[in-house]
Design an enzyme around this catalytic site. Structure first.
Site, PDB file in Angstrom:
ATOM      1  N   GLU A 187     -27.090  29.193 -37.613  1.00 53.09           N
ATOM      2  CA  GLU A 187     -28.421  29.250 -38.248  1.00 53.09           C
ATOM      3  C   GLU A 187     -28.292  29.294 -39.770  1.00 53.09           C
ATOM      4  O   GLU A 187     -28.953  30.102 -40.442  1.00 53.09           O
ATOM      5  CB  GLU A 187     -29.196  30.459 -37.732  1.00 53.09           C
ATOM      6  CG  GLU A 187     -29.574  30.358 -36.264  1.00 53.09           C
ATOM      7  CD  GLU A 187     -30.687  31.328 -35.848  1.00 53.09           C
ATOM      8  OE1 GLU A 187     -31.469  30.964 -34.948  1.00 53.09           O
ATOM      9  OE2 GLU A 187     -30.782  32.415 -36.472  1.00 53.09           O
ATOM     10  N   GLU A 261     -30.567  28.369 -28.480  1.00 53.26           N
ATOM     11  CA  GLU A 261     -30.819  29.769 -28.102  1.00 53.26           C
ATOM     12  C   GLU A 261     -32.253  29.856 -27.584  1.00 53.26           C
ATOM     13  O   GLU A 261     -33.194  29.624 -28.345  1.00 53.26           O
ATOM     14  CB  GLU A 261     -30.649  30.713 -29.297  1.00 53.26           C
ATOM     15  CG  GLU A 261     -29.245  30.846 -29.827  1.00 53.26           C
ATOM     16  CD  GLU A 261     -29.152  31.743 -31.052  1.00 53.26           C
ATOM     17  OE1 GLU A 261     -28.109  31.740 -31.701  1.00 53.26           O
ATOM     18  OE2 GLU A 261     -30.165  32.437 -31.373  1.00 53.26           O
TER      19      GLU A 261
END
Ligand code: GLA
Length: 773
Positions: A187, A261
């Site tokens: 991320e 995710e």
């Protein structure tokens, strides 16, 4: 930007074509894996990745096979695993791949159990793990810039990735192993925009010997930040796949869609309600992805436990619990929950021809342990190591320590009552005068002041600092611990300090001197107990205050009587038939020195009344009457990020979002994320931001605390009260930026997924006196 993106996209097309087939030369059966135009391909056949995340570090090694079999039985065909740099390289250049860090073995077992592997080695991993996996020893450099091209960071990160390659490159599908893909960083788009940095990380992976596809994950709002066409993008979201994949398609016009995710629950922080996922929505979204041939990874399929001192802290500073149950389909102790069976049932409808699901393995035996009186005690102040002499306190890292506690001692003169103030304390500072506890300083609400009583003679001042996890997200990963000078008494700086390292490691525990004399002060307590037939159990920590617990030398993690977690998971494989030993560090002192083992965990029992510091928001009054809104408007319905620019950028220390009503007409307001834009149109760093004022937040039935709106995670949110009360609009959320700043606009991320609280009409106020003491 449009033109640059066009260039990237054409380059991406040729990249995908190039990697359409990967040849394998191995000792074991060979397979090929490729990213096709529409599908992932194994041996040239479409392969929908049904993946789930399990962290080897969070499961006792003896139970890895059990958990992987459980994952397979749930219907997963792939398991996703992070590596945690700081666990693997605890000291610079010292790599330890043994025990809980032997992830190579974890991957081999996964392969034996019929699971492919997606590897996420970092160097940064987040994951509510201490520092997001970044080693504390990097913070010895005062000005290091983590997760950037800072040469000190780069050199250490490349060295680590080189070691990772040595271990894991042989496990790639290209060499007969289970690894399909490897993630670069984690991320990064939520942290920076430097594509060159991601390029260097990618190159380090290639140099380390990885030749399977490399990919990058980001939440839907940050996909373009640091984007590179030579890193296959996946998107992270907790709900509403259509919305997430729409954003992904903007940078990936063709190629299989994957959610890196997908959250069935969420993690817990101390003092906040336990998170329970919304199962019907989770199942709907999974069905949607299965039906639309989209791949995904359930984060977490099995959360487990953050053993040791490895639990991190959400930003700005919300320490994570040691339990990482995450309301995942497979519970903390590896039990199949109702969500497990619902997921299994759903997957069973989407299997490949000839694919079947094995039965779930038996769960491990569970035992209870009758209450044990804990009678032996080793007070901290009687078990101090050699002192380090210093004129002024420095950060803990400077004393070569990364975790645990550290004691700062000096002498204060006789004198009247006075205010003791430190520049900062990370994280909790228990203050003692001549061994008597006076009170505590607390980072949760930046409270670094305390009143010292009058002293007839000179006294020994002790600040016993407990460090909990290094913050694992955002710029706050630059999280040094300890006492930050100057420390002043009545405004006068205190000098001449003794510093005592208390790393709570095996070496320290081995030297503790126990006796039957007990104390109310900070101390280690010990007891032995016998068990006939070992089994999993949950230590009932409720009689204890705040600290850490060990059984037979295994550190089970932190505990804290405020909850929500009230038990510590004790795996049966760490118990002996016969004699066992428990050691409990309690920094505030037990109500009753007794410990028992329960057959069920307690994950949701809050006792904020027990909090030693009772952090509460500064008591202030709203002061909007004389203020003029800098802008009024109406947000669009739905979950899209909305950016609003101000015609004349105002300056102020406070930013107030006032909701006037909601899209659904109900009395609630919610915000997933608020970003403010500076003169350069870029997000202003959240460093030093606190919540100045909030009229209402739900903190009973769910963690709707206001900090969720500035923690950088779009999967949690601020939500006004709904359980015990439902105050109506207008609602106010005021951010205290710490200093006055010019604000050119803001970015509002609505609550993701379908839920209440989506704001409709709103007003924005900016100024220096929007609240009054
Ligand atoms: C992010 C991170 C994960 C984890 C989740 C929250 O998306 O990538 O490592 O921290 O949030 O659990």
């Amino acid at each position: 930007m449009k033109m640059k993106l066009k260039l990237y996209l054409s380059a991406l097309a040729c990249f995908l074509a190039a990697t359409s087939c990967v040849t394998v030369n191995t000792s074991s059966p060979t397979h090929t894996f490729a990213i096709g135009t529409n599908d992932f391909l194994i041996d040239g056949r479409p392969f929908q990745i049904r993946c789930g995340e399990i962290h080897a570090a969070r499961v006792p090694r003896e139970y890895w096979r059990n958990r992987l079999q459980m994952a397979r039985a749930m219907g997963l065909n792939t398991v996703c695993a992070y590596l945690f740099w700081n666990q693997i390289e605890p000291q610079p250049g010292k790599f330890d791949w043994s025990g809980q860090a032997d992830v190579v073995d974890f991957c081999r077992i996964a392969q034996q159990e019929g699971l492919w592997v997606i590897l996420r080695p970092g160097p940064y991993s987040c994951a509510e793990w201490d520092g997001g996996g970044l080693p504390w020893w990097l913070l010895k450099y005062d000005d290091i810039k983590l997760r950037t091209s800072d040469p000190r960071f780069m050199e250490a990160a490349k060295n680590y990735l080189h070691e990772v390659g040595k271990q894991f490159a042989p496990l790639q599908i290209t060499r007969g192993g289970p690894i399909l893909m490897v993630q670069v960083e984690n991320e990064y788009g939520s942290y920076g925009k430097d594509a060159a940095y991601m390029g260097e990380m990618r190159k380090a992976m290639l140099d380390a010997g990885f030749d399977v596809p490399l990919f990058a994950c980001n939440p839907s709002g940050d996909l373009t930040n640091g984007f590179r066409p030579d890193l296959f993008p996946v998107v992270n979201f907790g709900a509403d796949p259509a919305h997430g994949f729409k954003a992904l398609r903007e940078i990936l016009p063709q190629g299989p869609l994957m959610c890196g995710e997908f959250y069935p629950g969420w993690f817990d922080t101390w003092g906040q309600p336990h998170h329970l996922g919304k199962t019907p929505q989770y199942l709907d979204d999974l069905e949607y992805m299965l039906t639309n041939n989209e791949s995904f990874s359930i984060y977490m399929a099995h959360g487990g436990t953050t053993f040791g001192l490895w639990s991190g802290a959400d930003r700005p500073f919300k320490p994570d619990t040691s339990s990482y149950d995450y309301d995942a389909p497979i519970s903390e102790a590896g039990w199949p929950t109702p969500k497990f069976f619902q997921t299994r049932e759903l997957f069973a409808k989407h299997l490949l021809p000839g694919e079947t699901l094995p039965e779930p393995p038996a769960t491990n035996p569970v035992i209870s342990i009758a209450p044990i009186e804990v009678t032996q005690c080793a007070p901290i102040f009687d078990n101090l190591p050699k002192a380090i002499e210093e004129a002024a306190p420095r950060a803990m890292e400077k004393y070569g320590q990364g975790h645990g506690c550290i004691l700062y001692r000096t002498t204060v003169p006789a004198g009247p009552a006075a205010t003791l103030e430190a520049a900062a304390i990370h994280d909790f500072g228990f203050v003692f005068l001549d061994g008597q506890r006076i009170g505590a300083m607390d980072r949760r609400n930046n409270n670094f002041k305390i009143e010292l009583p009058p002293r007839e003679k000179a006294a020994t001042l002790d600040i016993l600092v407990e460090t909990v996890g290094h913050v694992n997200f955002g710029q706050e990963v630059h999280d040094r611990k300890g006492v930050f000078a100057p420390v002043k008494l009545a405004g006068k700086e205190l000098t001449g300090w003794k510093i005592f390292n208390l790393p709570l490691d095996d070496k320290m525990l081995a030297h503790l001197k126990f006796s039957s004399a007990t104390t109310a002060g900070p101390a280690f307590w010990r007891a032995t107990f016998s068990v006939q037939k070992p089994g999993d159990t949950f230590l009932d920590m409720r009689p204890w205050g705040k600290g850490v617990v060990w059984v037979n030398g295994h550190c089970l993690g932190r505990y804290w009587d405020i909850g929500p977690t009230q038990t510590a998971y004790l795996p049966g494989c760490w118990l002996h038939a016969g004699k066992n030993e428990i050691v409990i560090l309690d920094l505030v002192g037990p109500e009753k020195p007794e410990i028992a083992g329960l057959e069920k965990p307690i994950l949701f029992e809050l006792h904020r009344e027990k909090d030693f510091a009772k952090p509460q928001r500064p008591v202030v009054k709203l002061n909007l009457d004389s203020a003029t809104p800098v802008c009024t408007g109406t947000f669009a319905p739905g979950g899209d990020v909305q950016e609003i620019k101000f015609t004349t950028p105002p300056t102020g220390k406070f930013f107030c979002l006032q909701s006037l009503n909601a899209q659904d007409g109900k009395p609630y307001a919610a915000v997933a994320e608020l970003d403010l834009l500076g003169a350069d149109g870029k997000s202003i760093s959240h460093d030093g931001w606190t919540i100045g004022y909030v009229d209402s937040e739900e903190r009973v039935a769910e963690d709707g605390s206001a900090e969720n709106a500035i923690d950088g995670q779009t999967s949690n949110y601020w939500h006004t009260e709904w359980k015990n009360a439902s105050p109506d609009h207008p609602h106010e959320l005021i951010l205290n930026l710490g200093t006055s700043q010019t604000i050119c606009g803001f970015r509002y991320v609505p609550r993701q997924g379908n839920g209440a609280g989506l704001i409709k009409d709103y007003r924005i106020y900016i100024g220096d006196d929007l609240i009054q003491k």
